[in-house]
Design a protein around this motif. Structure first.
Motif, PDB file in Angstrom:
ATOM      1  N   MET A  24       0.836  -1.178   0.000  1.00  0.00           N
ATOM      2  CA  MET A  24       0.000   0.000   0.000  1.00  0.00           C
ATOM      3  C   MET A  24       0.888   1.251   0.000  1.00  0.00           C
ATOM      4  O   MET A  24       1.921   1.305   0.653  1.00  0.00           O
ATOM      5  CB  MET A  24      -0.905  -0.002   1.225  1.00  0.00           C
ATOM      6  N   ILE A  25       0.467   2.242  -0.711  1.00  0.00           N
ATOM      7  CA  ILE A  25       1.192   3.508  -0.785  1.00  0.00           C
ATOM      8  C   ILE A  25       0.939   4.299   0.493  1.00  0.00           C
ATOM      9  O   ILE A  25      -0.180   4.346   0.993  1.00  0.00           O
ATOM     10  CB  ILE A  25       0.718   4.326  -2.007  1.00  0.00           C
ATOM     11  N   ASN A  26       1.991   4.916   1.026  1.00  0.00           N
ATOM     12  CA  ASN A  26       1.820   5.770   2.194  1.00  0.00           C
ATOM     13  C   ASN A  26       1.125   7.051   1.801  1.00  0.00           C
ATOM     14  O   ASN A  26       1.431   7.642   0.767  1.00  0.00           O
ATOM     15  CB  ASN A  26       3.160   6.112   2.828  1.00  0.00           C
ATOM     16  N   VAL A  27       0.182   7.471   2.618  1.00  0.00           N
ATOM     17  CA  VAL A  27      -0.461   8.770   2.451  1.00  0.00           C
ATOM     18  C   VAL A  27      -0.228   9.556   3.735  1.00  0.00           C
ATOM     19  O   VAL A  27       0.053   8.982   4.785  1.00  0.00           O
ATOM     20  CB  VAL A  27      -1.970   8.645   2.143  1.00  0.00           C
ATOM     21  N   PHE A  28      -0.336  10.848   3.637  1.00  0.00           N
ATOM     22  CA  PHE A  28      -0.104  11.698   4.790  1.00  0.00           C
ATOM     23  C   PHE A  28      -1.403  12.387   5.180  1.00  0.00           C
ATOM     24  O   PHE A  28      -2.081  12.960   4.326  1.00  0.00           O
ATOM     25  CB  PHE A  28       0.995  12.717   4.488  1.00  0.00           C
ATOM     26  N   CYS A  29      -1.729  12.313   6.459  1.00  0.00           N
ATOM     27  CA  CYS A  29      -2.975  12.866   6.975  1.00  0.00           C
ATOM     28  C   CYS A  29      -2.654  14.055   7.862  1.00  0.00           C
ATOM     29  O   CYS A  29      -1.804  13.960   8.752  1.00  0.00           O
ATOM     30  CB  CYS A  29      -3.709  11.816   7.810  1.00  0.00           C
ATOM     31  N   ARG A  30      -3.347  15.153   7.636  1.00  0.00           N
ATOM     32  CA  ARG A  30      -3.174  16.312   8.511  1.00  0.00           C
ATOM     33  C   ARG A  30      -3.810  16.034   9.862  1.00  0.00           C
ATOM     34  O   ARG A  30      -4.752  15.257   9.970  1.00  0.00           O
ATOM     35  CB  ARG A  30      -3.829  17.547   7.897  1.00  0.00           C
ATOM     36  N   PHE A  31      -3.279  16.693  10.878  1.00  0.00           N
ATOM     37  CA  PHE A  31      -3.872  16.586  12.204  1.00  0.00           C
ATOM     38  C   PHE A  31      -5.275  17.188  12.154  1.00  0.00           C
ATOM     39  O   PHE A  31      -5.504  18.164  11.440  1.00  0.00           O
ATOM     40  CB  PHE A  31      -3.016  17.322  13.240  1.00  0.00           C
ATOM     41  N   PRO A  32      -6.206  16.618  12.911  1.00  0.00           N
ATOM     42  CA  PRO A  32      -7.576  17.131  12.901  1.00  0.00           C
ATOM     43  C   PRO A  32      -7.649  18.581  13.382  1.00  0.00           C
ATOM     44  O   PRO A  32      -6.857  19.003  14.226  1.00  0.00           O
ATOM     45  CB  PRO A  32      -8.310  16.218  13.893  1.00  0.00           C
ATOM     46  N   LYS A  33      -8.613  19.319  12.863  1.00  0.00           N
ATOM     47  CA  LYS A  33      -8.825  20.696  13.305  1.00  0.00           C
ATOM     48  C   LYS A  33      -9.532  20.735  14.653  1.00  0.00           C
ATOM     49  O   LYS A  33      -9.331  21.660  15.428  1.00  0.00           O
ATOM     50  CB  LYS A  33      -9.624  21.465  12.259  1.00  0.00           C
ATOM     51  N   ASN A  34     -10.350  19.719  14.937  1.00  0.00           N
ATOM     52  CA  ASN A  34     -11.040  19.633  16.223  1.00  0.00           C
ATOM     53  C   ASN A  34      -9.999  19.496  17.327  1.00  0.00           C
ATOM     54  O   ASN A  34      -9.195  18.558  17.328  1.00  0.00           O
ATOM     55  CB  ASN A  34     -11.991  18.435  16.218  1.00  0.00           C
ATOM     56  N   VAL A  35      -9.997  20.441  18.262  1.00  0.00           N
ATOM     57  CA  VAL A  35      -8.958  20.504  19.291  1.00  0.00           C
ATOM     58  C   VAL A  35      -8.913  19.239  20.144  1.00  0.00           C
ATOM     59  O   VAL A  35      -7.829  18.721  20.436  1.00  0.00           O
ATOM     60  CB  VAL A  35      -9.158  21.750  20.184  1.00  0.00           C
ATOM     61  N   GLU A  36     -10.044  18.706  20.536  1.00  0.00           N
ATOM     62  CA  GLU A  36     -10.060  17.507  21.383  1.00  0.00           C
ATOM     63  C   GLU A  36      -9.526  16.287  20.638  1.00  0.00           C
ATOM     64  O   GLU A  36      -8.765  15.495  21.193  1.00  0.00           O
ATOM     65  CB  GLU A  36     -11.471  17.246  21.929  1.00  0.00           C
ATOM     66  N   VAL A  37      -9.911  16.136  19.389  1.00  0.00           N
ATOM     67  CA  VAL A  37      -9.417  15.010  18.588  1.00  0.00           C
ATOM     68  C   VAL A  37      -7.921  15.181  18.332  1.00  0.00           C
ATOM     69  O   VAL A  37      -7.155  14.223  18.411  1.00  0.00           O
ATOM     70  CB  VAL A  37     -10.201  14.876  17.262  1.00  0.00           C
ATOM     71  N   ARG A  38      -7.499  16.397  18.071  1.00  0.00           N
ATOM     72  CA  ARG A  38      -6.065  16.682  17.859  1.00  0.00           C
ATOM     73  C   ARG A  38      -5.267  16.296  19.100  1.00  0.00           C
ATOM     74  O   ARG A  38      -4.204  15.677  19.001  1.00  0.00           O
ATOM     75  CB  ARG A  38      -5.865  18.160  17.540  1.00  0.00           C
TER      76      ARG A  38
END
Length: 71
Positions: free
Chosen positions: A1-15
């Protein structure tokens, strides 16, 4: 599988949950920081895009995989 990059969530609690799971410090993360898909056990393929399921939290700590922080 190819690596993908995910940004940190904008929701402060989830972040905060992601930061804790990755054993990072809040001040080291910017709005442009990303986490490699290797930090997650599951991703969903939706057409040509790979997405994380709602509520996904990284499970592999930053000490065992490379974390890319872009400022």
């Amino acid at each position: 599988m190819i690596n993908v990059f995910c940004r940190f969530p904008k929701n402060v609690e989830v972040r905060k949950t992601w930061i804790k799971a990755l054993q990072l410090e809040m001040d080291k993360i910017s709005d442009f920081s990303v986490v490699c898909s290797n930090h997650f056990n599951m991703t969903m393929q939706t057409g040509v895009r790979t997405r994380l399921p709602a509520g996904a939290v990284p499970e592999i700590t930053a000490t065992t995989a490379r974390l890319v922080i872009v400022h």
